[in-house]
Design a protein around this motif. Structure first.
Motif, PDB file in Angstrom:
ATOM      1  N   TYR A 415       0.838  -1.208   0.000  1.00 18.81           N
ATOM      2  CA  TYR A 415       0.000   0.000   0.000  1.00 18.81           C
ATOM      3  C   TYR A 415       0.869   1.253   0.000  1.00 18.81           C
ATOM      4  O   TYR A 415       0.616   2.205  -0.750  1.00 18.81           O
ATOM      5  N   ILE A 416       1.876   1.281   0.852  1.00 17.41           N
ATOM      6  CA  ILE A 416       2.738   2.467   0.929  1.00 17.41           C
ATOM      7  C   ILE A 416       3.469   2.679  -0.380  1.00 17.41           C
ATOM      8  O   ILE A 416       3.615   3.817  -0.854  1.00 17.41           O
ATOM      9  N   ILE A 417       3.931   1.596  -0.997  1.00 18.07           N
ATOM     10  CA  ILE A 417       4.667   1.711  -2.250  1.00 18.07           C
ATOM     11  C   ILE A 417       3.772   2.248  -3.356  1.00 18.07           C
ATOM     12  O   ILE A 417       4.216   3.046  -4.194  1.00 18.07           O
ATOM     13  N   THR A 418       2.509   1.852  -3.364  1.00 13.17           N
ATOM     14  CA  THR A 418       1.577   2.261  -4.427  1.00 13.17           C
ATOM     15  C   THR A 418       0.600   3.328  -3.957  1.00 13.17           C
ATOM     16  O   THR A 418      -0.439   3.523  -4.587  1.00 13.17           O
ATOM     17  N   GLU A 419       0.901   4.039  -2.881  1.00 17.38           N
ATOM     18  CA  GLU A 419      -0.033   5.038  -2.362  1.00 17.38           C
ATOM     19  C   GLU A 419      -0.264   6.170  -3.356  1.00 17.38           C
ATOM     20  O   GLU A 419      -1.322   6.804  -3.345  1.00 17.38           O
ATOM     21  N   ALA A 420       0.705   6.424  -4.214  1.00 17.39           N
ATOM     22  CA  ALA A 420       0.517   7.475  -5.211  1.00 17.39           C
ATOM     23  C   ALA A 420      -0.639   7.176  -6.149  1.00 17.39           C
ATOM     24  O   ALA A 420      -1.217   8.097  -6.741  1.00 17.39           O
ATOM     25  N   ARG A 421      -0.983   5.895  -6.300  1.00 19.38           N
ATOM     26  CA  ARG A 421      -2.135   5.508  -7.105  1.00 19.38           C
ATOM     27  C   ARG A 421      -3.387   5.313  -6.249  1.00 19.38           C
ATOM     28  O   ARG A 421      -4.507   5.528  -6.728  1.00 19.38           O
ATOM     29  N   VAL A 422      -3.197   4.920  -5.016  1.00 20.20           N
ATOM     30  CA  VAL A 422      -4.347   4.622  -4.157  1.00 20.20           C
ATOM     31  C   VAL A 422      -5.023   5.908  -3.673  1.00 20.20           C
ATOM     32  O   VAL A 422      -6.255   5.988  -3.603  1.00 20.20           O
ATOM     33  N   ALA A 423      -4.227   6.934  -3.331  1.00 20.64           N
ATOM     34  CA  ALA A 423      -4.801   8.179  -2.813  1.00 20.64           C
ATOM     35  C   ALA A 423      -5.759   8.828  -3.818  1.00 20.64           C
ATOM     36  O   ALA A 423      -6.870   9.229  -3.435  1.00 20.64           O
ATOM     37  N   PRO A 424      -5.408   8.963  -5.117  1.00 21.02           N
ATOM     38  CA  PRO A 424      -6.401   9.493  -6.070  1.00 21.02           C
ATOM     39  C   PRO A 424      -7.639   8.616  -6.181  1.00 21.02           C
ATOM     40  O   PRO A 424      -8.747   9.130  -6.356  1.00 21.02           O
ATOM     41  N   PHE A 425      -7.465   7.292  -6.064  1.00 21.11           N
ATOM     42  CA  PHE A 425      -8.629   6.402  -6.113  1.00 21.11           C
ATOM     43  C   PHE A 425      -9.575   6.668  -4.944  1.00 21.11           C
ATOM     44  O   PHE A 425     -10.799   6.737  -5.122  1.00 21.11           O
TER      45      PHE A 425
END
Length: 982
Positions: A415-425
């Motif tokens: 999650y932390i590694i891909t948070e840049a994609r998760v936060a906009p979602f």
């Protein structure tokens, strides 16, 4: 192979010594080695390693080239890194049939190597980690931290056969052993112990020479460790002093014995039996001392810190709910404070009675936890009552669910590694939820459908504030901005199969001149659009007509700042192409232009703090004229409603004409003061402050980030309008910002952090910001650190300072429609009788009707925002504490915690500054009203108060509807117009 304190190494690892000594190093296998040791290998074959389901690509690629390379003489050191066994464990488990196949393949590979080894060649087979019964690794269990070590050479290495039980050797012992075998210096920061048996002279028949070779290897190793220990202890001061002195004495004795052994062969056997154990005892003692100092975790302090942070977050939540209570300052805070002090006193008494050391962290945690006892007791009491427990945590279910998802996500490295994609979602999900909520609350339906029951939901009490197309347009615009901002993406260092956006690179890295010019034009266009949008917004609400210094600065200072920024971009992007005779001039201008922009921004902020009331005041002598709206003649009245509408207008028109004639006959007229733009005075100050802050922060980023800043302002504008559609305006209070608005604002701050090219890892820090406006010939350490911090946390600064807009914007959006549109059904005739001034909105002046509610709303908003940020840092603290032995704790969890902690501090400071700015404007508005009273009292004029243009009529001015400070004007007789727009 690095030690924990690489800070003090001359050569950081063995790879640093290979090129300098002419060693030819050949590598085959995992491509990660290319990132770890760039420029070390004379030949290399790298294979992709990210896909753990691929068991063959890396291994087959190595096997294809391994034996031909072995047979050649083009290498001194050959390194191979197979991944099939590791991937098989992740994909299956250690006992799967595929694992047996991979192990058989490795056995055959080692057999082939053994057949090709020469007498002067050493084969080392080892693993970098172990494997659990499920095939995973990264923890601290023995299965995960243990790996086999196999050494083989055609020439005998050991004086005797290996023992039945394999010897346990620390992994760091491999570093000094390989260094001495290869004739390389041991890395300075190494604390490992050489494997002494490898240095036995087997070919020599005398055991004395074998033992002497081992002692020599151990002494070289001990000299290096002693030198490191002396340097480290003089700098770090974190080692145990008594143990350090004991080890130093032990090394001195062992060195003296070794020197005596070399000088006097007599009695060598007895001395050897003493020297080797002494040197081994010294090396093992140093390793144990350093490990205890470096890998020490205070579980009590970790738990105390987490408890203190958790209690603080819950106190912010509770106080934010109590802020609107009339007895807020005394009642609700008294019990938690007393309970917290009692908890701290009890903890201190227990520690003192048991003889333990008083720890401030533990005391603070106990005080914080004790302050929550009244809330916990209240929750326990409500558990068995009819009152639902959810009423104690008045947060909407969907917002609470998203917050819990985000909280739980911080415990996952993925999650932390891909948070840049998760936060906009998550932000998009919340936006869709807001639009759906507006629909189901009936705020997007036509008036005719409001009375129709829908699926059992309650029929809304009032008509919609916004049309359906307007809200849908806001939502679509927001989604489009979020998608466009997602183009500016930097990959996390733990995602090798990823490529960062080229838009994040500076323009000077663009080779093609035409492409560079096109991008430069786009960046300047974004800068112009940003300036134009701010000026257009101020012009729309009339604040641009104010003669105050901040508005004059916006008119003339902001264009100068934009011009300086564009000129700096031009110089920075083409500095390498400048003629030699102009490079000194370009270098000087590249330093002075950012300083000029920053100086202008600071000047504008000072002017804003000095004169924050951006209103236009007009004073005239004479009776104020009010407008009477007459319907054009369309024939005689045909109904009683027409008579009720026309007759009062004619009567009022005659009355006003008669009053005007009488007043014109007086020798001295009334003093009329008309003030415009008071309806947006708070928002205008915040918007101007954000604009002034944005320009220096923009200079610290790459040129194309100006597009992100433009999207940021547009996205914030759209979000504020969408949020304002669902926030009711209650007069005279209390004023409340809902939780979904605060959470959306925090999510947008996180999204902007990533879209400006940042990641919560140290390798993603944009160090070039340290040199913006800083001369290379001087040392500005603190200034450079400040610039890097401002670059990294620019999104935190802007959104924290702009957080009060969440409270102000719904009142500002009242200007989009008159109050006539919000009249309840059945009162059309009364609405037509009232003059037009009655329907003009008062906007932000409604906040001054109840100053206590205004201050409480600002406090509540700040506490809610800090609670959301505090929950994020609490999750990071718990994740780093619980997963402290995780393989990626220092790569993912610890950096994330550090960045969240720093972001929380920066956001707290920015939030205080934003709220302080609003309070400064409020104080200036109050002073402005008082100044009018004092001026009129000194003049001694006599007149009456007339207030129009803000929801009041000249005929029926009600004092209780005015701001408190303006009620004093009733006694002074000054006529006052305060309008939302001119």
């Amino acid at each position: 192979m690095n030690s924990l304190s690489c800070h003090y190494q001359d050569a950081e690892d063995l790879s640093a010594a290979f090129p300098g000594l002419g060693r030819r190093v050949v590598f085959m296998g995992d491509e990660t080695w290319n990132d770890l040791f760039p420029g070390v290998f004379s030949q290399a074959l790298f294979f992709p390693s990210f896909n753990v389901r691929d068991l063959e690509t890396v291994d087959n690629g190595i096997m294809k080239h391994l034996y031909p390379t072995m047979d050649s003489d083009e290498w001194d050191v050959l390194i191979t890194h197979f991944l099939g066994v590791d991937h098989c464990g992740h994909k299956h488990d250690p006992y799967h049939p595929e694992m047996a196949k991979k192990l058989t393949q490795m056995d055959k590979m080692i057999q082939g190597l053994v057949k090709r080894l020469k007498n002067d060649t050493l084969l080392v087979v080892t693993g970098d980690h172990g494997m659990t019964i499920s095939g995973n690794h990264g923890g601290e269990s023995e299965l995960e931290t243990s790996a086999a070590l196999f050494l083989y050479s055609p020439r005998a290495l050991f004086p005797s056969a290996p023992a039945e039980e394999p010897e346990i050797i620390p992994q760091i012992s491999l570093v000094p052993t390989l260094a001495l075998l290869l004739g390389l210096p041991i890395p300075f920061g190494n604390i490992g112990e050489v494997i002494a048996e490898v240095f036995s002279e087997i070919e020599d028949s005398q055991p004395r020479f074998s033992a002497l070779a081992q002692a020599s290897a151990l002494h070289l190793n001990a000299q290096q460790v002693s030198r490191f220990l002396h340097t480290y202890s003089a700098t770090a001061q974190d080692l145990q002093v008594q143990e350090l002195h004991r080890l130093q004495k032990l090394f001195s004795k062992a060195s003296a014995d070794y020197q005596r052994l070399l000088q006097s062969p007599q009695g060598a056997e007895a001395v050897l039996q003493t020297v080797i154990p002494e040197l081994q005892q010294f090396l093992r003692g140093v390793r144990a001392m350093c490990i205890e100092s470096w890998a020490r975790f205070s579980l009590v302090r970790m738990a105390g810190g987490a408890a203190l942070l958790a209690a603080t977050c819950f106190l912010c939540l509770l106080v934010s709910q109590w802020a609107t209570s009339p007895a807020f300052y005394f009642g609700p805070l008294l019990k938690p404070t007393a309970s917290g002090l009692s908890g701290a006193m009890v903890c201190a008494g227990l520690l003192a009675s048991t003889g333990l050391k008083l720890d401030s962290m533990v005391l603070g945690a106990m005080a914080a936890v004790g302050s929550l006892l009244p809330f916990l007791w209240k929750a326990w009491a409500s558990w068995g009552s009819k009152r639902p427990l959810a009423s104690l945590l008045p947060m909407p279910g969907p917002v609470l669910l998203l917050l819990l998802i985000r909280f739980a996500g911080f415990f996952s490295d993925s999650y932390i590694i891909t948070e840049a994609r998760v936060a906009p979602f998550l932000l998009i999900s919340l936006i869709l939820l807001l639009v759906a909520r507006l629909h189901w609350e009936g705020k997007l339906l036509p008036p005719k459908l409001l009375s129709i029951p829908r699926l059992g939901f309650l029929t809304p009490a009032g008509p919609p504030q916004y049309s359906a197309m307007h809200a849908v347009g806001l939502g679509v615009g927001l989604l489009l901005c979020i998608r466009l901002a997602g183009l500016f993406y930097r990959c996390h260092e733990e995602t090798p199969v990823c490529s960062s956006s080229p838009l994040l690179s500076p323009l000077r890295s663009t080779v093609d001149g035409r492409t560079k010019n096109l991008w430069y034009g786009a960046c300047v266009g974004a800068l112009v659009a940003l300036l134009a949008s701010v000026r257009l917004w101020l012009h729309c609400y009339g604040n641009l007509k104010s003669p105050e210094p901040p508005v004059l600065f916006v008119r003339w200072g902001l264009p100068l700042m934009g011009l300086g920024t564009a000129a700096y971009w031009a110089l920075a992007s083409g500095a390498d192409e400048a003629p030699p005779r102009l490079r000194a001039l370009v270098s000087g201008a590249s330093v002075m232009l950012p300083r000029a922009v920053a100086g202008l921004a600071a000047s504008g902020l000072m002017l804003l703090l000095w004169r924050p009331v951006t209103v236009l005041v007009k004073a005239t002598t004479g009776a104020p004229r009010t407008r009477t709206v007459l319907t054009p003649f369309s024939g005689p009245p045909t109904s009683q409603a027409d008579l009720d509408y026309v007759v009062p207008q004619i009567y009022r028109h005659i009355q006003e004409e008669f009053r005007g004639r009488l007043e014109r006959t007086k020798s001295q007229g009334l003093l009329t003061v008309a003030a415009y733009q008071l309806g947006s005075v708070y928002s205008a100050a915040v918007v101007m402050a954000l604009t002034l802050l944005a320009f220096p922060l923009l200079l610290l980023h790459a040129e194309r980030i100006s597009l992100v800043f433009l999207l940021l302002f547009l996205q914030s504008f759209l979000l504020l309008h969408l949020l304002a559609a669902g926030i009711p305006i209650t007069t005279p209070g209390p004023f409340t910002v809902p939780w979904h608005a605060v959470f959306a604002w925090a999510l947008m701050a996180t999204q902007t952090f990533y879209t400006t090219g940042h990641q919560p890892v140290f390798s993603a820090i944009q160090w070039h910001a340290a040199f913006v406006g800083v001369s290379e010939s001087r040392d500005f350490t603190w200034l450079s650190a400040f610039l890097v911090g401002a670059n990294t946390f620019a999104s935190h600064i802007l959104f924290a300072v702009g957080c009060p807009l969440l409270l102000l914007w719904p009142f500002l959006c009242e200007n989009q429609g008159s109050q006539k549109r919000r009249q309840p059904p059945g009162n059309e005739a009364e609405a037509r009788v009232r003059p037009e001034e009655e329907q003009e909105p008062r906007m932000e002046m409604r906040l001054r009707d109840a100053p206590h509610h205004f201050s409480a709303a600002l406090l509540q908003l700040g506490l809610k925002y800090l609670f959301v940020l505090g929950i994020q840092i609490l999750a990071c603290v718990l994740a780093a504490s619980i997963l402290r032995r995780h393989l990626l704790v220092w790569k993912v969890f610890a950096p994330k915690f550090i960045f969240e902690a720093m972001g929380f501090i920066v956001s707290s400071v920015g939030l205080c500054l934003g709220i302080a700015l609003v309070m400064r404007v409020d104080g200036a508005v109050s002073s402005w009203f008082r100044q009018l009273v004092l001026t009129q009292q000194k003049a001694g004029e006599q007149s009456s108060l007339v207030c129009t243009g803000a929801g009041l009529s000249a005929r029926k001015a009600q004092p209780h509807l005015l701001p408190p400070c303006s009620q004093d004007l009733l006694a002074s007789g000054t006529s006052l117009f305060y309008n939302s727009r001119s």
